[in-house]
Design an enzyme around this catalytic site. Structure first.
Site, mmCIF file in Angstrom:
data_model
loop_
_atom_site.group_PDB
_atom_site.id
_atom_site.type_symbol
_atom_site.label_atom_id
_atom_site.label_comp_id
_atom_site.label_asym_id
_atom_site.label_seq_id
_atom_site.Cartn_x
_atom_site.Cartn_y
_atom_site.Cartn_z
ATOM 1 N N HIS A 187 21.583 -3.710 -40.031
ATOM 2 C CA HIS A 187 22.077 -4.484 -41.168
ATOM 3 C C HIS A 187 21.185 -4.233 -42.384
ATOM 4 O O HIS A 187 20.025 -3.819 -42.252
ATOM 5 C CB HIS A 187 22.105 -5.968 -40.831
ATOM 6 N N CYS A 195 23.312 -12.666 -40.583
ATOM 7 C CA CYS A 195 23.648 -13.054 -39.206
ATOM 8 C C CYS A 195 22.401 -13.685 -38.583
ATOM 9 O O CYS A 195 21.323 -13.694 -39.188
ATOM 10 C CB CYS A 195 24.087 -11.820 -38.408
ATOM 11 N N CYS A 209 19.345 -11.202 -38.204
ATOM 12 C CA CYS A 209 18.659 -10.952 -39.475
ATOM 13 C C CYS A 209 17.925 -12.205 -39.944
ATOM 14 O O CYS A 209 16.840 -12.111 -40.527
ATOM 15 C CB CYS A 209 19.639 -10.462 -40.531
ATOM 16 N N GLU A 259 19.665 -6.259 -44.397
ATOM 17 C CA GLU A 259 18.442 -7.068 -44.416
ATOM 18 C C GLU A 259 17.377 -6.455 -43.506
ATOM 19 O O GLU A 259 16.199 -6.381 -43.874
ATOM 20 C CB GLU A 259 18.715 -8.500 -43.921
#
Length: 150
Positions: A71, A99, A102, A73
């Site tokens: 992801h 999410c 993260c 992040e």
């Protein structure tokens, strides 16, 4: 009141930059961008994609995201780990709300504020960040297009 307006203008500006950064992603289903900002300086950036050295294909033949796709992040935070920058006290700007995986990284990285523009399908990440005392701000961006003067 003026400070609130200034902060909102800054938040929108950094979110637009994260949105532009998301265009570097090769993912077809969703492109996500992230910036880590500290003392009004961008100290890291990331977008969703495969790990270094892997082919830049995020989805399998059934259009499902491959399990090893990182992801935005996570990319921004791990990129920072390779640098001399510290995310302690920083703000994370991300185009989609984090999410839960993260969110754990954000907490451990010492990030104190998260600003996002689109809600992720699941709210677990936001709930965990709130539980950790991290400031959350949802800022919806208008589609940003520069007007041409022809």
């Amino acid at each position: 009141m003026e400070n609130i307006a200034k902060q909102l203008a800054l938040d929108e500006r950094y979110l637009r930059m994260a949105q532009v950064w998301s265009e570097n992603s090769y993912c077809k289903r969703r492109q996500v961008g992230a910036l880590v900002v500290k003392n009004k300086s961008i100290i890291s950036d990331g977008y969703n994609g495969t790990p270094s050295g892997f082919e830049n294909i995020c989805e399998d033949e059934n259009d499902k995201t491959k399990p090893y796709v990182l992801h935005a992040e996570a990319n921004a935070i791990t990129k920072m780990a390779k640098s001399n920058n510290s995310s302690e006290g920083a703000t994370l700007y991300v185009t989609a709300s984090p999410c839960i995986e993260c969110a754990k990284l954000i907490i451990q990285a010492g990030i104190v504020r998260v600003v996002y523009s689109e809600a992720y399908r699941n709210n677990d990440g936001i709930e965990l960040l709130e539980k950790a005392g991290i400031e959350i701000k949802h800022v919806q961006l208008q589609s940003y297009e520069q007007s041409s003067t022809e």
